[in-house]
Write an enzyme that holds these catalytic residues in place. Structure first.
Site, mmCIF file in Angstrom:
data_model
loop_
_atom_site.group_PDB
_atom_site.id
_atom_site.type_symbol
_atom_site.label_atom_id
_atom_site.label_comp_id
_atom_site.label_asym_id
_atom_site.label_seq_id
_atom_site.Cartn_x
_atom_site.Cartn_y
_atom_site.Cartn_z
ATOM 1 C CE1 TYR A 141 46.072 34.633 82.159
ATOM 2 C CE2 TYR A 141 44.139 33.217 82.194
ATOM 3 C CZ TYR A 141 45.461 33.427 81.868
ATOM 4 O OH TYR A 141 46.156 32.432 81.249
ATOM 5 C CE LYS A 192 60.878 41.552 83.352
ATOM 6 N NZ LYS A 192 62.106 40.806 82.970
ATOM 7 C CG ASP A 224 63.527 37.562 82.947
ATOM 8 O OD1 ASP A 224 63.382 37.544 84.188
ATOM 9 O OD2 ASP A 224 64.206 38.432 82.369
ATOM 10 C CG ASP A 248 48.459 30.145 81.391
ATOM 11 O OD1 ASP A 248 48.009 28.993 81.513
ATOM 12 O OD2 ASP A 248 48.529 30.746 80.304
ATOM 13 C CG ASP A 252 51.240 25.021 79.795
ATOM 14 O OD1 ASP A 252 50.412 24.786 80.698
ATOM 15 O OD2 ASP A 252 50.928 25.118 78.594
HETATM 16 C C1 IPM Z 1 45.058 26.860 82.145
HETATM 17 C C2 IPM Z 1 44.547 27.212 80.778
HETATM 18 C C3 IPM Z 1 43.536 28.346 80.921
HETATM 19 C C4 IPM Z 1 44.250 29.546 81.497
HETATM 20 C C5 IPM Z 1 42.780 28.689 79.632
HETATM 21 C C6 IPM Z 1 42.116 27.490 79.012
HETATM 22 C C7 IPM Z 1 41.776 29.783 79.864
HETATM 23 O O1 IPM Z 1 45.603 27.539 79.951
HETATM 24 O O2 IPM Z 1 44.240 26.498 83.008
HETATM 25 O O3 IPM Z 1 46.264 26.927 82.357
HETATM 26 O O4 IPM Z 1 44.855 30.321 80.752
HETATM 27 O O5 IPM Z 1 44.204 29.706 82.707
HETATM 28 MG MG MG Z 2 47.537 27.167 80.800
#
Ligand code: IPM
Ligand code: MG
Length: 360
Positions: A141, A192, A224, A248, A252
């Site tokens: 990032y 990884k 993975d 990240d 999710d």
């Molecule tokens: C998160 C989001 C952020 C990230 C974005 C909005 C920059 O997806 O906090 O997970 O990628 O960290």
């Molecule tokens: Mg995110």
């Protein structure tokens, strides 16, 4: 002296869910006599519209000065044409980086009332309680060099740099080991290292750090496989630690196991325990302004803020209990709706939490 909280609602559903969290904060102030001063700022697209940049110097100064920041969400199609360096998301990334908020704690906990809302079978997720510790200020990032360049033959090439220093790996590993120690004593480090040197170093440093934590059982998994295991048998995990981008993605995925990403709060902390607290979900521009968004992740982020940065554990516990209380009563926003539930909008959900908090 009163404690300082900065409120940055951002874009999309951000302002709506923030309004509900602030209602809950007012109720908590009343019940617990909290002395918290709230200031407000613009971030993301809202700040681009007002100041031309996603985070201006004044707002950054307010953030530095605050004991804690409650953040909503940023981004939306309106700002999709902005150059990468001026996108709404940059405001968030800049705050993380400028305040050195390297430790991102993302719990994925299933409220038993929502077991049916998960995309997995209830028996696979019943009792699920995972903590993802994501490194937040390094890795691909932030790595340099980065950009898009034109090669000699005229073709364009995009590039980013995946880089971690030992010290960056060490400090996030310690946060994860400490967290594992307070929980079930199991830590899985995700990398990884079969392909990427940087994560080979990651594994080496995590193993070296484990010497100080004999009471924590450390395991390693390729990313993975970790993604697969999260949707196959998620309860095998307790604490997971990983770098910025893998974290990240995996967070999710873990969030969805709990039925709704609309339920999950997160904390981003620096060495001084100053923190920024935000829902794991995004700005959901498709439902913005429609009173449909689930405010519970924002409200639970407020609870985390009170616990970790303002040392108000009793108020935090009470807010979490109130959230569980409204779920018990059957209140659901659209994202977690099930048959026979009481479907409510954003504001009514916030009101229900306030009611539970004040009349518990
Ligand atoms: C998160 C989001 C952020 C990230 C974005 C909005 C920059 O997806 O906090 O997970 O990628 O960290
Ligand atoms: Mg995110």
């Amino acid at each position: 002296m009163s404690k300082q909280m900065l409120c940055l609602p951002g874009d999309g559903i951000g302002p709506e869910i923030m309004a509900e969290a602030l209602k809950v904060l007012d109720a908590a102030k009343l019940r617990f006599g909290l002395d918290i001063e709230v200031s407000h700022g613009l971030v993301g697209g809202a700040a681009i519209d007002q100041y031309g940049v996603p985070l201006n110097d004044e707002t950054l100064a307010l953030a530095r000065h605050a004991d804690a920041i409650l953040f909503g969400a940023v981004g939306g199609p309106k700002w999709d044409d902005q150059p990468m360096a001026n996108r709404p998301e940059k405001g968030l990334l800049q705050l993380r980086s400028e305040l050195d908020l390297f430790a991102n704690l993302r719990p994925a906990m299933l409220f038993p009332q929502l077991a049916e809302a998960s995309s997995l079978k209830p028996e696979l997720v019943a009792g699920l309680d995972i903590l993802i510790v994501r490194e937040l200020t390094g890795g691909i990032y932030f790595g340099e060099p980065r950009g898009v360049r034109t090669l000699e033959n005229g073709e364009r090439e995009g590039y980013n740099t995946y880089v971690y220093r030992e010290s960056e790996i060490r400090r996030i590993a310690r946060v994860a080991f400490e967290a594992a120690r307070k929980r079930s004593g199991r830590l899985c480090s995700v990398d990884k290292s079969n392909v990427l040197e940087v994560t080979g170093l990651w594994r080496e440093v995590v193993i070296a750090e484990s010497a100080g934590y004999n009471d924590v059982e450390l395991s390693h998994m390729y990313v993975d496989n970790a993604a697969m295991q999260l949707v196959r048998a998620p309860k095998q995990f307790d604490v997971m630690v990983t770098g910025n981008m893998f974290g990240d993605i995996l967070s999710d995925c873990a969030a969805m196991l709990t039925g709704s990403i609309g339920m999950l709060p997160s904390a981003s902390l620096n060495e001084k325990n100053q923190g920024m607290y935000e829902p794991v979900h995004g700005s959901a521009p498709d439902i913005a302004g429609e009173n449909k968004a689930n405010p519970l992740a924002q409200i639970l982020s407020l609870a985390m803020l009170l616990r970790y940065s303002l040392a108000e554990a009793a108020a935090a516990d009470a807010i979490e209990k109130a959230v569980s209380g409204v779920l018990d009563k059957g209140y659901r926003t659209g994202d977690i709706a099930s048959e026979g539930c009481q479907l409510v909008g954003t504001a009514a959900m916030g009101d229900a939490v306030v009611d539970c908090l004040l009349n518990a």
